[in-house]
Motif scaffolding. Structure first.
Motif, PDB file in Angstrom:
ATOM      1  N   ILE A 187       0.839  -1.061   0.041  1.00 47.93           N
ATOM      2  CA  ILE A 187      -0.050   0.077   0.034  1.00 47.93           C
ATOM      3  C   ILE A 187       0.857   1.163   0.183  1.00 47.93           C
ATOM      4  CG2 ILE A 187      -1.753   1.178   1.241  1.00 47.93           C
ATOM      5  CD1 ILE A 187      -2.693  -1.414   0.108  1.00 47.93           C
ATOM      6  N   ALA A 188       1.973   1.305   0.699  1.00 48.32           N
ATOM      7  CA  ALA A 188       2.844   2.385   0.851  1.00 48.32           C
ATOM      8  C   ALA A 188       3.641   2.720  -0.442  1.00 48.32           C
ATOM      9  CB  ALA A 188       3.811   2.328   2.174  1.00 48.32           C
ATOM     10  N   TRP A 189       4.056   1.467  -1.273  1.00 48.37           N
ATOM     11  CA  TRP A 189       4.599   1.531  -2.423  1.00 48.37           C
ATOM     12  C   TRP A 189       3.842   2.256  -3.545  1.00 48.37           C
ATOM     13  CZ3 TRP A 189       2.981  -0.948  -6.693  1.00 48.37           C
ATOM     14  CH2 TRP A 189       3.774  -0.888  -7.939  1.00 48.37           C
ATOM     15  N   PHE A 190       2.425   1.752  -3.426  1.00 49.50           N
ATOM     16  CA  PHE A 190       1.480   2.398  -4.304  1.00 49.50           C
ATOM     17  C   PHE A 190       1.087   3.882  -4.376  1.00 49.50           C
ATOM     18  CE2 PHE A 190      -2.695   3.327  -5.768  1.00 49.50           C
ATOM     19  CZ  PHE A 190      -2.777   3.384  -7.135  1.00 49.50           C
ATOM     20  N   LYS A 191       1.119   4.215  -3.057  1.00 49.38           N
ATOM     21  CA  LYS A 191       1.029   5.604  -2.578  1.00 49.38           C
ATOM     22  C   LYS A 191       2.261   6.564  -2.853  1.00 49.38           C
ATOM     23  CE  LYS A 191      -0.815   9.045  -0.239  1.00 49.38           C
ATOM     24  NZ  LYS A 191       0.348  10.191  -0.188  1.00 49.38           N
ATOM     25  N   ARG A 192       3.536   5.882  -2.783  1.00 53.96           N
ATOM     26  CA  ARG A 192       4.477   6.945  -3.276  1.00 53.96           C
ATOM     27  C   ARG A 192       4.602   6.865  -4.888  1.00 53.96           C
ATOM     28  NH1 ARG A 192       7.144   3.454   0.617  1.00 53.96           N
ATOM     29  NH2 ARG A 192       7.949   2.171  -1.160  1.00 53.96           N
ATOM     30  N   LEU A 193       4.106   5.490  -5.460  1.00 54.84           N
ATOM     31  CA  LEU A 193       4.370   5.628  -6.992  1.00 54.84           C
ATOM     32  C   LEU A 193       3.330   6.576  -7.482  1.00 54.84           C
ATOM     33  CD1 LEU A 193       5.547   3.706  -8.916  1.00 54.84           C
ATOM     34  CD2 LEU A 193       3.439   2.633  -9.093  1.00 54.84           C
ATOM     35  N   ILE A 194       2.144   6.955  -7.017  1.00 52.32           N
ATOM     36  CA  ILE A 194       1.286   7.836  -7.665  1.00 52.32           C
ATOM     37  C   ILE A 194       1.742   9.118  -7.325  1.00 52.32           C
ATOM     38  CG2 ILE A 194      -0.790   6.168  -8.126  1.00 52.32           C
ATOM     39  CD1 ILE A 194      -1.748   7.338  -5.689  1.00 52.32           C
ATOM     40  N   ASP A 195       2.182   9.331  -6.115  1.00 48.44           N
ATOM     41  CA  ASP A 195       2.689  10.544  -5.638  1.00 48.44           C
ATOM     42  C   ASP A 195       2.185  11.771  -6.303  1.00 48.44           C
ATOM     43  OD1 ASP A 195       4.457  12.299  -4.071  1.00 48.44           O
ATOM     44  OD2 ASP A 195       5.922  12.261  -5.675  1.00 48.44           O
ATOM     45  N   SER A 196       0.789  12.039  -6.402  1.00 44.37           N
ATOM     46  CA  SER A 196       0.101  13.259  -7.024  1.00 44.37           C
ATOM     47  C   SER A 196      -0.629  13.951  -6.081  1.00 44.37           C
ATOM     48  CB  SER A 196      -0.934  12.433  -7.908  1.00 44.37           C
ATOM     49  OG  SER A 196      -1.917  11.700  -7.155  1.00 44.37           O
TER      50      SER A 196
ATOM     51  N   PRO B 134      -6.728   5.131  -9.938  1.00 39.42           N
ATOM     52  CA  PRO B 134      -5.862   4.752  -8.647  1.00 39.42           C
ATOM     53  C   PRO B 134      -6.830   4.069  -7.622  1.00 39.42           C
ATOM     54  CG  PRO B 134      -5.267   6.757  -9.546  1.00 39.42           C
ATOM     55  CD  PRO B 134      -6.540   6.306 -10.348  1.00 39.42           C
ATOM     56  N   ALA B 135      -7.906   4.347  -7.433  1.00 45.26           N
ATOM     57  CA  ALA B 135      -8.821   4.049  -6.393  1.00 45.26           C
ATOM     58  C   ALA B 135      -9.244   2.473  -6.799  1.00 45.26           C
ATOM     59  CB  ALA B 135     -10.323   4.596  -6.313  1.00 45.26           C
ATOM     60  N   HIS B 136      -9.390   2.055  -8.021  1.00 40.43           N
ATOM     61  CA  HIS B 136      -9.679   0.582  -8.340  1.00 40.43           C
ATOM     62  C   HIS B 136      -8.194  -0.223  -7.887  1.00 40.43           C
ATOM     63  CE1 HIS B 136     -12.414   2.309 -11.038  1.00 40.43           C
ATOM     64  NE2 HIS B 136     -13.088   1.202 -11.076  1.00 40.43           N
ATOM     65  N   ILE B 137      -7.039   0.243  -8.171  1.00 42.67           N
ATOM     66  CA  ILE B 137      -5.966  -0.354  -7.890  1.00 42.67           C
ATOM     67  C   ILE B 137      -5.671  -0.384  -6.196  1.00 42.67           C
ATOM     68  CG2 ILE B 137      -3.096  -0.601  -8.042  1.00 42.67           C
ATOM     69  CD1 ILE B 137      -3.855   0.889 -10.951  1.00 42.67           C
ATOM     70  N   PHE B 138      -5.708   0.710  -5.560  1.00 43.20           N
ATOM     71  CA  PHE B 138      -5.743   0.679  -4.355  1.00 43.20           C
ATOM     72  C   PHE B 138      -6.681  -0.409  -3.611  1.00 43.20           C
ATOM     73  CE2 PHE B 138      -6.971   2.884  -0.095  1.00 43.20           C
ATOM     74  CZ  PHE B 138      -5.581   2.868   0.324  1.00 43.20           C
ATOM     75  N   ARG B 139      -7.898  -0.304  -4.120  1.00 45.53           N
ATOM     76  CA  ARG B 139      -8.826  -1.415  -3.401  1.00 45.53           C
ATOM     77  C   ARG B 139      -8.305  -2.917  -3.683  1.00 45.53           C
ATOM     78  NH1 ARG B 139     -14.651  -1.427  -1.577  1.00 45.53           N
ATOM     79  NH2 ARG B 139     -15.058  -3.569  -1.415  1.00 45.53           N
ATOM     80  N   ALA B 140      -8.134  -2.982  -4.809  1.00 42.46           N
ATOM     81  CA  ALA B 140      -7.648  -4.382  -5.250  1.00 42.46           C
ATOM     82  C   ALA B 140      -6.559  -4.968  -4.612  1.00 42.46           C
ATOM     83  CB  ALA B 140      -7.425  -4.312  -6.836  1.00 42.46           C
ATOM     84  N   MET B 141      -5.615  -3.880  -4.097  1.00 38.81           N
ATOM     85  CA  MET B 141      -4.344  -4.299  -3.406  1.00 38.81           C
ATOM     86  C   MET B 141      -4.862  -4.789  -1.943  1.00 38.81           C
ATOM     87  SD  MET B 141      -1.204  -1.765  -4.510  1.00 38.81           S
ATOM     88  CE  MET B 141      -0.442  -2.181  -5.950  1.00 38.81           C
TER      89      MET B 141
END
Length: 498
Positions: free
Chosen positions: A310-319, A371-378
């Motif tokens: 989850i932390a990796w994805f948050k850093r990745l989008i960094d928007s 992003p929300a789709h990927i976030f939830r799927a993770m």
């Protein structure tokens, strides 16, 4: 009893924490001191034991000072620590080299050689199918004996972080049954794994390990005058035996009976429970007799990458998007994230596959997904990984009635609800976030004689403040998505390799 207190110490990787608790389990005050980790080579990680001791004194003094209590109002203390943080020391307690901490992987070749052996002590590793982790005590000790033989010969003790701290508190060298059982291949019925050590040419380690292995909560001794002065506490204060942090977290979550699961979340997930009889099987670790509660066998599973994904994805989008917004948007999506299924093996798989070479995947992507789709799927993928562990343990006879959870995942109501919905089990949250530190306080209260046993103390000191019930309609909706998740690993195993 409001005027007396116990201290629970949590010696983690990043910091030394000390909490002053009342005998009802309320946290009065906490002290925190950072600990430095050094990385002298790739895959190596070391700390200074002397830094632990300095940090322990500072944190205890902070906590007592913030609590505004007199030192003589403290009636006992106990500590949990990281496990397999290996120390070589002389008989006066002086370390001979930096401690090789749990995350250090230098002993990978030694671990592979151990895993290739046929020895009954290895049955707790996936029913003997392995692997043996480079994190554990015997591989690290073997590395030391082979690569630093002079230092190994000079060592009076080769022990764990827990044992080093207790030696400096009390002057007595003992091992704790939790670390010894889960990571040293000790068995409460037969003792140390002498046969395994003999096959490795490492019988000299038996002379360097602590002679005694104590159960949790038993008094090791009183604070020495030097330790008392260092901590600002009375000499002779009872020090109770603690253990490795995740397992002490079980106590701090009140999981002290069979058929309940403790789920300790953070960068990874740990799944810990008890069964009444010994079982071994593929897909989980254990069981470990008497490792936490006498008469019970501890069973263990885990996921390597959970909060870290989850932390990796948050850093990745960094928007500039916040976790709050991601949670809110993901909560509007249906179970299954509109066709997305993620494999959560970003750093390999701990259980049930125990495959360090497996890798993560995001499947089913279309141009509709955001992003929300990927976030939830993770989030869903981590819950599916937990469900697969529970399914594997269930085949061996462990079927928990509920899950008590602590750690980073509890910061997301959505994620906790997803876990409940995927498993069909209620999730319970307790009032104290740092379950290992509270577990140490429980052991301190037992050692000080204020409770007869661990279960009684935990029943009084651990309080559930919230229960998240599963939505059974969503449970049913998740079944086909879960089946798709289970199909990913065998389908991708041949292509997603480093």
């Amino acid at each position: 009893m409001a005027d007396i207190y116990v201290i629970g110490i949590d010696a983690g990787t990043e910091s030394m924490r000390a909490g002053v608790f009342d005998l009802d389990g309320g946290l009065v005050a906490e002290g925190v001191t950072p600990i430095e980790t050094r990385f002298p080579q790739a895959s190596w990680a070391e700390q200074s034991p002397e830094d632990w001791w300095r940090a322990l004194g500072a944190s205890v003094r902070q906590a007592v000072g913030k609590a505004g209590i007199r030192p003589d109002q403290v009636v006992g203390l106990a500590a949990d620590t990281t496990c397999c943080t290996v120390v070589a020391m002389d008989d006066r307690g002086r370390s001979l080299r930096p401690a090789i901490i749990w995350m250090d992987m230098r002993a990978a070749p030694q671990a592979a050689r151990i895993a290739a052996l046929d020895d009954p002590a290895l049955k707790v590793n996936n029913a003997g199918r392995g692997p043996v982790s480079a994190e554990w005590m015997i591989p690290k000790s073997l590395w030391m004996a082979e690569n630093q033989p002079d230092l190994f010969e000079q060592a009076d003790y080769v022990c764990d972080c827990q044992d080093y701290i207790n030696f400096h508190l009390t002057g007595r060298m003992v091992a704790n049954i939790t670390s010894a059982s889960t990571r040293w291949h000790y068995d409460s019925r037969t003792g140390y794994a002498a046969g395994l050590l003999s096959k490795l040419g490492l019988t000299a380690l038996l002379d360097r390990w602590p002679r005694e292995v104590l159960p949790l909560g038993q008094v090791i001794g009183g604070l020495t005058p030097a330790a008392a002065e260092h901590l600002g506490l009375p000499a002779g204060l009872p020090v109770a035996q603690g253990g490795s942090d995740a397992f002490i977290g079980m106590i701090g979550l009140g999981v002290v009976q069979p058929n309940r699961l403790a789920m300790i979340t953070g960068s990874s997930h740990n799944h810990l429970g008890f069964v009444g009889e010994e079982v071994h099987g593929a897909g989980f670790w254990g069981t470990y007799p008497d490792a936490v509660i006498p008469g019970l066998h501890a069973i263990e599973g885990g996921q390597t990458s959970t909060g870290s994904v989850i932390a990796w994805f948050k850093r990745l989008i960094d928007s500039g998007i916040t976790y709050e917004r991601l949670n809110a948007e993901a909560a509007e999506l249906p179970p299954g994230s509109e066709g997305l299924v993620v494999l959560d093996h970003f750093q390999g798989n701990r259980t049930p596959y125990t495959d360090s070479a497996s890798r993560g995947a995001i499947t089913g992507l279309t141009l509709r997904h955001g992003p929300a789709h990927i976030f939830r799927a993770m989030m869903e993928s981590v819950a599916f990984g937990t469900e697969l562990i529970l399914e594997t343990m269930g085949a061996a006879g462990f079927k928990p009635e509920d899950v008590v959870v602590c750690g980073g995942a509890t910061n997301s109501d959505l994620w906790i609800q997803i876990h409940a919905d995927v498993s069909g089990l209620p999730l319970k949250l307790t009032r104290i976030a740092n379950a290992p530190m509270l577990g140490s306080a429980v052991l301190a209260a037992v050692g000080a004689g204020h409770y007869d046993d661990i279960a009684t103390a935990a029943g009084r000191m651990v309080q559930v403040v919230r229960t998240v019930e599963p939505d059974m309609k969503r449970y049913e909706a998740y079944r086909p998505v879960y089946d798709s998740y289970k199909a990913l690993y065998p389908a991708l195993k041949v292509v997603l390799r480093p």
